[in-house]
Write a protein that holds these residues in place. Structure first.
Motif, PDB file in Angstrom:
ATOM      1  N   PRO A  58       0.834  -1.209   0.000  1.00  0.00           N
ATOM      2  CA  PRO A  58       0.000   0.000   0.000  1.00  0.00           C
ATOM      3  C   PRO A  58       0.867   1.256   0.000  1.00  0.00           C
ATOM      4  CG  PRO A  58       0.156  -0.878   2.225  1.00  0.00           C
ATOM      5  CD  PRO A  58       0.899  -1.850   1.328  1.00  0.00           C
ATOM      6  N   THR A  59       0.350   2.329  -0.548  1.00  0.00           N
ATOM      7  CA  THR A  59       1.087   3.597  -0.554  1.00  0.00           C
ATOM      8  C   THR A  59       0.895   4.313   0.782  1.00  0.00           C
ATOM      9  OG1 THR A  59       1.367   5.695  -1.701  1.00  0.00           O
ATOM     10  CG2 THR A  59      -0.846   4.752  -1.726  1.00  0.00           C
ATOM     11  N   ILE A  60       1.399   3.678   1.817  1.00  0.00           N
ATOM     12  CA  ILE A  60       1.140   4.101   3.198  1.00  0.00           C
ATOM     13  C   ILE A  60       1.761   5.453   3.506  1.00  0.00           C
ATOM     14  CG2 ILE A  60       3.134   2.763   4.015  1.00  0.00           C
ATOM     15  CD1 ILE A  60      -0.173   3.312   5.919  1.00  0.00           C
ATOM     16  N   VAL A  61       2.970   5.729   3.020  1.00  0.00           N
ATOM     17  CA  VAL A  61       3.640   6.992   3.350  1.00  0.00           C
ATOM     18  C   VAL A  61       2.907   8.167   2.734  1.00  0.00           C
ATOM     19  CG1 VAL A  61       5.794   8.283   3.154  1.00  0.00           C
ATOM     20  CG2 VAL A  61       5.856   5.821   3.549  1.00  0.00           C
ATOM     21  N   PHE A  62       2.405   7.989   1.525  1.00  0.00           N
ATOM     22  CA  PHE A  62       1.755   9.085   0.816  1.00  0.00           C
ATOM     23  C   PHE A  62       0.322   9.326   1.305  1.00  0.00           C
ATOM     24  CE2 PHE A  62      -0.437  10.486  -3.250  1.00  0.00           C
ATOM     25  CZ  PHE A  62      -0.111  11.817  -3.068  1.00  0.00           C
ATOM     26  N   LEU A  63      -0.459   8.253   1.447  1.00  0.00           N
ATOM     27  CA  LEU A  63      -1.872   8.390   1.784  1.00  0.00           C
ATOM     28  C   LEU A  63      -2.203   8.070   3.236  1.00  0.00           C
ATOM     29  CD1 LEU A  63      -3.727   6.902  -1.344  1.00  0.00           C
ATOM     30  CD2 LEU A  63      -3.557   9.289  -0.657  1.00  0.00           C
ATOM     31  N   GLY A  64      -1.259   7.467   3.968  1.00  0.00           N
ATOM     32  CA  GLY A  64      -1.555   7.032   5.325  1.00  0.00           C
ATOM     33  C   GLY A  64      -2.077   8.137   6.224  1.00  0.00           C
ATOM     34  N   PHE A  65      -1.329   9.223   6.336  1.00  0.00           N
ATOM     35  CA  PHE A  65      -1.738  10.329   7.197  1.00  0.00           C
ATOM     36  C   PHE A  65      -2.975  11.026   6.650  1.00  0.00           C
ATOM     37  CE2 PHE A  65       2.817   9.903   8.181  1.00  0.00           C
ATOM     38  CZ  PHE A  65       2.755   9.799   9.568  1.00  0.00           C
ATOM     39  N   ALA A  66      -3.057  11.137   5.309  1.00  0.00           N
ATOM     40  CA  ALA A  66      -4.188  11.831   4.695  1.00  0.00           C
ATOM     41  C   ALA A  66      -5.507  11.100   4.944  1.00  0.00           C
ATOM     42  CB  ALA A  66      -3.954  11.978   3.197  1.00  0.00           C
ATOM     43  N   VAL A  67      -5.447   9.758   5.042  1.00  0.00           N
ATOM     44  CA  VAL A  67      -6.671   8.968   5.226  1.00  0.00           C
ATOM     45  C   VAL A  67      -6.967   8.723   6.706  1.00  0.00           C
ATOM     46  CG1 VAL A  67      -7.742   6.717   4.820  1.00  0.00           C
ATOM     47  CG2 VAL A  67      -6.487   7.850   2.978  1.00  0.00           C
ATOM     48  N   LEU A  68      -5.952   8.332   7.481  1.00  0.00           N
ATOM     49  CA  LEU A  68      -6.185   7.911   8.863  1.00  0.00           C
ATOM     50  C   LEU A  68      -6.363   9.084   9.829  1.00  0.00           C
ATOM     51  CD1 LEU A  68      -3.767   4.860   9.259  1.00  0.00           C
ATOM     52  CD2 LEU A  68      -6.157   4.897   8.569  1.00  0.00           C
ATOM     53  N   ASP A  69      -5.594  10.158   9.647  1.00  0.00           N
ATOM     54  CA  ASP A  69      -5.677  11.281  10.593  1.00  0.00           C
ATOM     55  C   ASP A  69      -7.067  11.910  10.665  1.00  0.00           C
ATOM     56  OD1 ASP A  69      -3.100  10.865  11.277  1.00  0.00           O
ATOM     57  OD2 ASP A  69      -2.289  12.738  10.474  1.00  0.00           O
ATOM     58  N   PRO A  70      -7.746  12.194   9.536  1.00  0.00           N
ATOM     59  CA  PRO A  70      -9.088  12.790   9.629  1.00  0.00           C
ATOM     60  C   PRO A  70     -10.119  11.866  10.277  1.00  0.00           C
ATOM     61  CG  PRO A  70      -8.162  13.120   7.441  1.00  0.00           C
ATOM     62  CD  PRO A  70      -7.282  12.124   8.131  1.00  0.00           C
ATOM     63  N   ILE A  71      -9.907  10.557  10.169  1.00  0.00           N
ATOM     64  CA  ILE A  71     -10.890   9.603  10.699  1.00  0.00           C
ATOM     65  C   ILE A  71     -10.614   9.284  12.163  1.00  0.00           C
ATOM     66  CG2 ILE A  71     -11.848   7.276  10.461  1.00  0.00           C
ATOM     67  CD1 ILE A  71     -11.125   7.379   7.499  1.00  0.00           C
ATOM     68  N   TYR A  72      -9.348   9.004  12.504  1.00  0.00           N
ATOM     69  CA  TYR A  72      -9.011   8.543  13.851  1.00  0.00           C
ATOM     70  C   TYR A  72      -8.224   9.562  14.665  1.00  0.00           C
ATOM     71  CZ  TYR A  72     -10.164   4.195  11.473  1.00  0.00           C
ATOM     72  OH  TYR A  72     -10.800   3.226  10.740  1.00  0.00           O
ATOM     73  N   GLY A  73      -7.844  10.665  14.060  1.00  0.00           N
ATOM     74  CA  GLY A  73      -7.088  11.687  14.771  1.00  0.00           C
ATOM     75  C   GLY A  73      -5.591  11.458  14.680  1.00  0.00           C
ATOM     76  N   ASN A  74      -4.841  12.548  14.811  1.00  0.00           N
ATOM     77  CA  ASN A  74      -3.381  12.464  14.764  1.00  0.00           C
ATOM     78  C   ASN A  74      -2.866  12.129  16.157  1.00  0.00           C
ATOM     79  OD1 ASN A  74      -0.678  12.681  14.275  1.00  0.00           O
ATOM     80  ND2 ASN A  74      -0.689  14.861  13.767  1.00  0.00           N
ATOM     81  N   ASN A  75      -2.818  10.824  16.468  1.00  0.00           N
ATOM     82  CA  ASN A  75      -2.401  10.395  17.809  1.00  0.00           C
ATOM     83  C   ASN A  75      -1.354   9.293  17.691  1.00  0.00           C
ATOM     84  OD1 ASN A  75      -3.889   7.860  17.381  1.00  0.00           O
ATOM     85  ND2 ASN A  75      -5.734   9.109  17.726  1.00  0.00           N
ATOM     86  N   THR A  76      -0.926   8.796  18.855  1.00  0.00           N
ATOM     87  CA  THR A  76       0.146   7.799  18.889  1.00  0.00           C
ATOM     88  C   THR A  76      -0.257   6.520  18.168  1.00  0.00           C
ATOM     89  OG1 THR A  76       0.883   8.686  21.013  1.00  0.00           O
ATOM     90  CG2 THR A  76       1.690   6.495  20.401  1.00  0.00           C
ATOM     91  N   ASN A  77      -1.478   6.045  18.383  1.00  0.00           N
ATOM     92  CA  ASN A  77      -1.910   4.795  17.754  1.00  0.00           C
ATOM     93  C   ASN A  77      -1.890   4.897  16.225  1.00  0.00           C
ATOM     94  OD1 ASN A  77      -2.315   3.396  20.116  1.00  0.00           O
ATOM     95  ND2 ASN A  77      -4.486   3.943  20.288  1.00  0.00           N
ATOM     96  N   THR A  78      -2.400   6.011  15.702  1.00  0.00           N
ATOM     97  CA  THR A  78      -2.410   6.202  14.248  1.00  0.00           C
ATOM     98  C   THR A  78      -0.996   6.230  13.693  1.00  0.00           C
ATOM     99  OG1 THR A  78      -4.434   7.510  14.479  1.00  0.00           O
ATOM    100  CG2 THR A  78      -3.269   7.657  12.379  1.00  0.00           C
ATOM    101  N   ASN A  79      -0.130   6.990  14.374  1.00  0.00           N
ATOM    102  CA  ASN A  79       1.252   7.105  13.898  1.00  0.00           C
ATOM    103  C   ASN A  79       1.983   5.768  13.973  1.00  0.00           C
ATOM    104  OD1 ASN A  79       0.896   9.838  13.433  1.00  0.00           O
ATOM    105  ND2 ASN A  79       1.638  10.436  15.448  1.00  0.00           N
ATOM    106  N   LEU A  80       1.681   4.963  14.981  1.00  0.00           N
ATOM    107  CA  LEU A  80       2.324   3.657  15.105  1.00  0.00           C
ATOM    108  C   LEU A  80       1.895   2.719  13.975  1.00  0.00           C
ATOM    109  CD1 LEU A  80       2.326   2.846  18.932  1.00  0.00           C
ATOM    110  CD2 LEU A  80       4.305   3.045  17.427  1.00  0.00           C
ATOM    111  N   VAL A  81       0.611   2.720  13.659  1.00  0.00           N
ATOM    112  CA  VAL A  81       0.123   1.873  12.563  1.00  0.00           C
ATOM    113  C   VAL A  81       0.798   2.268  11.253  1.00  0.00           C
ATOM    114  CG1 VAL A  81      -1.887   1.330  11.143  1.00  0.00           C
ATOM    115  CG2 VAL A  81      -2.091   1.322  13.620  1.00  0.00           C
ATOM    116  N   ILE A  82       0.819   3.576  10.960  1.00  0.00           N
ATOM    117  CA  ILE A  82       1.446   4.060   9.734  1.00  0.00           C
ATOM    118  C   ILE A  82       2.938   3.735   9.734  1.00  0.00           C
ATOM    119  CG2 ILE A  82       2.016   6.122   8.386  1.00  0.00           C
ATOM    120  CD1 ILE A  82      -0.627   7.344   9.398  1.00  0.00           C
TER     121      ILE A  82
END
Length: 312
Positions: free
Chosen positions: A28-52
Motif C-alpha cells: 500500500p502507498t502508506i507513506v503518501f496516503l496514510g496520514f491523509a486517510v487515517l488522521d481525519p478519521i481517527y485523529g493524529n495520535n500515537t496509535n495512528t502514527n504507530l500503525v502508519i
C-alpha cells in the motif's frame, strides 16, 4: 508472496513479472496516503502514527527488498540460459511470447552476441517482437563473469539478495531501521535537509508515476482487475479476519484495514519503469486502483462496524 505465487499460477508470468506484480498488489502507498486517510478519521495520535510507521517499515524494509531479490533471481536465470555458448561465438535463447487474448505461449529463438546477455541491438529486436521483461537487463558478462572460470560461483539466492540490498530504494529504509534499533540519532542540524526530502517525496513519487503512465497505453484487462481486487479488497479482508482471530480491538482493526487497503505504492511503478518490466499492466493497475480506492475506502468504513457488531 501470496500475490507472487498466485500471479505465476493464474497468469503464467515470469519470475520478474510476478515479482513486480507483487510489489503493486502487495504494497500500500502508506507513506503518501496514510496520514491523509487515517488522521481525519481517527485523529493524529500515537496509535495512528504507530500503525502508519509499522506498515511503512514492512513495505519499505521488507517488501521492496524481497521484490528486488525475486527480480534479480529471475534475471539471473535468464542470463544462465544466455550463457550456453555455441561454437560460432553467439548464443540462441528461447523466448516465450504471450499471445494476445490467451495464456498460450509461442517460442521464438533469438540470437544474442557473445559476452553480453542483451546488447542495445538485441534489446531493440526483443522490443520489436513484443518482449519487455528482457529489454533493460544490465549489460554484463555471462553469469558470474564468464572470464573467471576458476572462481567459485556465488549461491544464486544469496547473490540476488545482495544485489537487491545494494539498490538505494532498498538500502535506505533498511539503514534507517538499523539506525533506529541501535539508537543512532541524526544531528539536529541535518533535520531541515531531511524534512525537505520528506516533503518532496510524495510529489516526486506522483510525478514519477505520472511519467510512467504517460509512456504506455492505458488499458483494463483481467490482470488489472485482479490487481485492483487483490490490493483494495482481498488483502485488507484477510487482515481483518486474522486480526479478529487474534483478538485485536475494533478501532485498531479498522485502522489496520485502511492502512493495508490503500492504493498501490508508487515504488512499484518506479521499479517497474527502471527494469522495464510489467510497465503497461502495472501503470494501469495503479491508475485503476487509485480511482477505486475512493469506493473501497467508503466500503470498509461502512462494513467494519457492522462486522464488529456481528462478531460480538
Amino acid at each position: 508472496m501470496v500475490s507472487y505465487f498466485l500471479y505465476k499460477l493464474m497468469f503464467h508470468r515470469s519470475t520478474q513479472e510476478a515479482a513486480i506484480c507483487a510489489l503493486f498488489a502487495g504494497s500500500p502507498t502508506i507513506v503518501f496516503l496514510g496520514f491523509a486517510v487515517l488522521d481525519p478519521i481517527y485523529g493524529n495520535n500515537t496509535n495512528t502514527n504507530l500503525v502508519i510507521g509499522i506498515v511503512s517499515i514492512v513495505v519499505n524494509a521488507i517488501t521492496i527488498p524481497l521484490g528486488l531479490t525475486l527480480i534479480n533471481k529471475g534475471q539471473d536465470k535468464l542470463k544462465q540460459r544466455v550463457a550456453a555458448k555455441k561454437g560460432n561465438g553467439s548464443t540462441q535463447v528461447e523466448i516465450k511470447l504471450g499471445q494476445k487474448g490467451t495464456t498460450k505461449k509461442t517460442i521464438k529463438k533469438v540470437s544474442v552476441p557473445d559476452n553480453v546477455p542483451v546488447s542495445d541491438e538485441e534489446a531493440k529486436a526483443l522490443s520489436e517482437v513484443g518482449i519487455q521483461r528482457e529489454i533493460d537487463l544490465v549489460h554484463a558478462e555471462f553469469a558470474d563473469h564468464a572470464g573467471k572460470k576458476d572462481a567459485k560461483p556465488m549461491n544464486p539466492t544469496l547473490k540476488s539478495v545482495i544485489n537487491a540490498v545494494k539498490k538505494p530504494v532498498a538500502a535506505a529504509p533498511l539503514l534507517a531501521v538499523i539506525f533506529i534499533l541501535i539508537g543512532i540519532k541524526i544531528p539536529a542540524s541535518w533535520a531541515p535537509t531531511f524534512d525537505l526530502i520528506a516533503k518532496a517525496n510524495a510529489g516526486v513519487a506522483v510525478l514519477a508515476a505520472g511519467l510512467a503512465l504517460s509512456t504506455v497505453k492505458f488499458s483494463i484487462d483481467k490482470e488489472v482487475i485482479w490487481n485492483t481486487f487483490f490490493r483494495l479488497f482481498l488483502t485488507p479482508g484477510i487482515i481483518v479476519l486474522v486480526s479478529y482471530l487474534c483478538g485485536m480491538g475494533t478501532q485498531k482493526i479498522s485502522m489496520l484495514c485502511l492502512a493495508t487497503g490503500l492504493s498501490p505504492a508508487f515504488s512499484g511503478i518506479i521499479i517497474s519503469s527502471r527494469y522495464n518490466i510489467y510497465v503497461k499492466e502495472g501503470a494501469s493497475s495503479v491508475a485503476v486502483s487509485t480511482v477505486f480506492f475512493a469506493v473501497s475506502c467508503i466500503f470498509w468504513i461502512w462494513i467494519l462496524p457492522i462486522f464488529a457488531g456481528v462478531s460480538h
